[in-house]
Design a protein around this motif. Structure first.
Motif, PDB file in Angstrom:
ATOM      1  N   UNK A  83      23.212  -3.537  16.858  1.00 43.96           N
ATOM      2  CA  UNK A  83      23.567  -4.862  17.375  1.00 43.96           C
ATOM      3  C   UNK A  83      25.065  -4.944  17.658  1.00 43.96           C
ATOM      4  N   UNK A  84      25.873  -4.449  16.719  1.00 48.03           N
ATOM      5  CA  UNK A  84      27.332  -4.500  16.883  1.00 48.03           C
ATOM      6  C   UNK A  84      27.767  -3.708  18.115  1.00 48.03           C
ATOM      7  N   UNK A  85      27.230  -2.499  18.248  1.00 46.71           N
ATOM      8  CA  UNK A  85      27.581  -1.671  19.416  1.00 46.71           C
ATOM      9  C   UNK A  85      27.205  -2.368  20.729  1.00 46.71           C
ATOM     10  N   UNK A 145      22.754  -9.428  14.684  1.00 45.90           N
ATOM     11  CA  UNK A 145      21.543  -8.894  14.071  1.00 45.90           C
ATOM     12  C   UNK A 145      20.338  -9.777  14.398  1.00 45.90           C
ATOM     13  N   UNK A 146      20.555 -11.089  14.389  1.00 50.40           N
ATOM     14  CA  UNK A 146      19.400 -11.964  14.648  1.00 50.40           C
ATOM     15  C   UNK A 146      18.948 -11.858  16.110  1.00 50.40           C
ATOM     16  N   UNK A 147      19.898 -11.567  17.017  1.00 52.44           N
ATOM     17  CA  UNK A 147      19.489 -11.329  18.406  1.00 52.44           C
ATOM     18  C   UNK A 147      18.658 -10.048  18.483  1.00 52.44           C
ATOM     19  N   UNK A 148      19.101  -9.018  17.743  1.00 49.73           N
ATOM     20  CA  UNK A 148      18.300  -7.786  17.698  1.00 49.73           C
ATOM     21  C   UNK A 148      16.852  -8.116  17.339  1.00 49.73           C
ATOM     22  N   UNK A 149      16.681  -8.854  16.237  1.00 53.17           N
ATOM     23  CA  UNK A 149      15.325  -9.106  15.745  1.00 53.17           C
ATOM     24  C   UNK A 149      14.536 -10.073  16.631  1.00 53.17           C
ATOM     25  N   UNK A 150      15.211 -10.754  17.545  1.00 49.54           N
ATOM     26  CA  UNK A 150      14.449 -11.541  18.515  1.00 49.54           C
ATOM     27  C   UNK A 150      13.797 -10.614  19.537  1.00 49.54           C
ATOM     28  N   UNK A 151      14.360  -9.425  19.684  1.00 47.88           N
ATOM     29  CA  UNK A 151      13.861  -8.527  20.730  1.00 47.88           C
ATOM     30  C   UNK A 151      13.034  -7.368  20.207  1.00 47.88           C
ATOM     31  N   UNK A 152      13.364  -6.884  19.021  1.00 44.89           N
ATOM     32  CA  UNK A 152      12.658  -5.717  18.468  1.00 44.89           C
ATOM     33  C   UNK A 152      12.425  -5.922  16.973  1.00 44.89           C
ATOM     34  N   UNK A 193      19.196   9.424  13.990  1.00 45.01           N
ATOM     35  CA  UNK A 193      18.315   8.259  13.900  1.00 45.01           C
ATOM     36  C   UNK A 193      18.319   7.690  12.486  1.00 45.01           C
ATOM     37  N   UNK A 194      18.187   8.566  11.482  1.00 51.06           N
ATOM     38  CA  UNK A 194      18.057   8.090  10.102  1.00 51.06           C
ATOM     39  C   UNK A 194      19.312   7.359   9.617  1.00 51.06           C
ATOM     40  N   UNK A 195      20.478   7.781  10.084  1.00 47.20           N
ATOM     41  CA  UNK A 195      21.729   7.191   9.596  1.00 47.20           C
ATOM     42  C   UNK A 195      22.119   5.914  10.330  1.00 47.20           C
ATOM     43  N   UNK A 196      21.361   5.544  11.325  1.00 48.61           N
ATOM     44  CA  UNK A 196      21.739   4.377  12.130  1.00 48.61           C
ATOM     45  C   UNK A 196      21.027   3.120  11.632  1.00 48.61           C
ATOM     46  N   UNK A 197      21.772   2.024  11.539  1.00 51.56           N
ATOM     47  CA  UNK A 197      21.176   0.760  11.089  1.00 51.56           C
ATOM     48  C   UNK A 197      21.060  -0.227  12.255  1.00 51.56           C
ATOM     49  N   UNK A 198      20.220  -1.221  12.031  1.00 53.13           N
ATOM     50  CA  UNK A 198      20.044  -2.284  13.013  1.00 53.13           C
ATOM     51  C   UNK A 198      21.382  -2.994  13.267  1.00 53.13           C
ATOM     52  N   UNK A 199      22.141  -3.225  12.198  1.00 52.72           N
ATOM     53  CA  UNK A 199      23.429  -3.916  12.344  1.00 52.72           C
ATOM     54  C   UNK A 199      24.367  -3.102  13.239  1.00 52.72           C
TER      55      UNK A 199
END
Lengths: 189, 189
Positions: free
Chosen positions: A34-36, A41-48, A25-31
């Motif tokens: 989103x990429x996976x 990234x901006x779609x990610x932040x529209x949802x969470x 968990x700690x090593x994983x980023x939002x980017x």
């Protein structure tokens, strides 16, 4: 345009779970999430709001479902009967396609202290939502708190059963049975 | 040499609370807390792992006191009588000199989401400690869970009363009375 799109949310959850399992968990980023998921990234932040909330998106839904279930229970329902209605309403969040995430979510959360704290808060929030809905029906404060705690325990235990790979029962059935057993166990207090 | 020195811990708690109130939890650093307490950063870290844990140092003590209280309850005690013993044992953590911190701690925690999550975890940990101690006495799992939840509710509510400025009752008395009222409220489930 509807702002709520289940598809991206589901893809982001699936991607986040995979990455948390693979690299922690700690090593994983939002980017990375989103990429996976094949999203930006901006779609990610529209949802969470952040990577942690991907795992706890069910909190608001469960608070709403349980509170609405209690509000809609028959007028003559006892507090515990209203809690049964809450658990039946909550079953909407535990649909078949989500069952396989269960053991994976449980394992990821168990492995990280921050996630365990967030999880404790989620359970407290759902219990508080049920207690508040019971009080709105005129149930006395302490009785509402106890009924809500029993509902929370039943939900927690039924979820663990429902999410276990061998189990094929419906969540509503498991939760109702668990609540009945808790009620009968309370006779030995 | 004893590693546990109450004096520095108390000074660090007092300094942390003051700073969290003055400038907010997020803006306060460990160095600022140590400096305000007239201690070094390394002394801080001998007592607490981070600034957050200064506010939750009572968790381990309360888990231990309640579990020991249950273990030491008379053999013939019912589960709820054992929980009364736990609450009486917990009173050791709620001594007169600490009462004035109560409303301040409650306010600081209420104002910060991370602290609220940590607080939910603390309450869950104490409840789990009581449930485990009850099961060690041979109480069935579900009965132990319910008795522990009632104990947790009683502790939470008694603490809020005990910490309110107008209240001069002892914690043990408040907790026992609260548990009795919860028990009687459970009859209306």
């Amino acid at each position: 345009m509807a702002r709520w799109e289940p598809e991206p949310r589901e893809r982001l959850l699936r991607a986040a779970l995979e990455l948390f399992e693979e690299q922690g968990y700690d090593s994983t980023t939002v980017v990375q999430i989103a990429t996976r998921a094949g999203l930006t990234k901006s779609t990610f932040f529209r949802h969470y709001p952040d990577k942690r909330e991907v795992l706890f998106a069910g909190e608001d839904l469960l608070c709403r479902l349980t509170a609405d279930g209690i509000a809609a229970a028959e007028e003559a329902a006892t507090p515990l009967e209203a809690v049964v209605a809450a658990l039946q309403a909550a079953a909407e969040a535990f649909v078949e396609g989500r069952r396989d995430y269960g053991p994976r979510l449980i394992a990821v959360i168990a492995g990280n202290r921050e996630l365990r704290e967030r999880s404790a808060m989620k359970e407290a929030a759902i219990t508080a939502a049920m207690a508040e809905a019971l009080q709105k029906r005129g149930v006395a404060e302490r009785t509402a708190l106890i009924a809500a705690e029993l509902g929370g325990l039943a939900m927690h235990r039924a979820y663990a059963l429902w999410a276990s790979p061998a189990n094929r029962s419906e969540f509503a059935e498991l939760a109702q049975q668990e609540l009945a057993e808790l009620r009968s166990a309370a006779a030995d207090l």
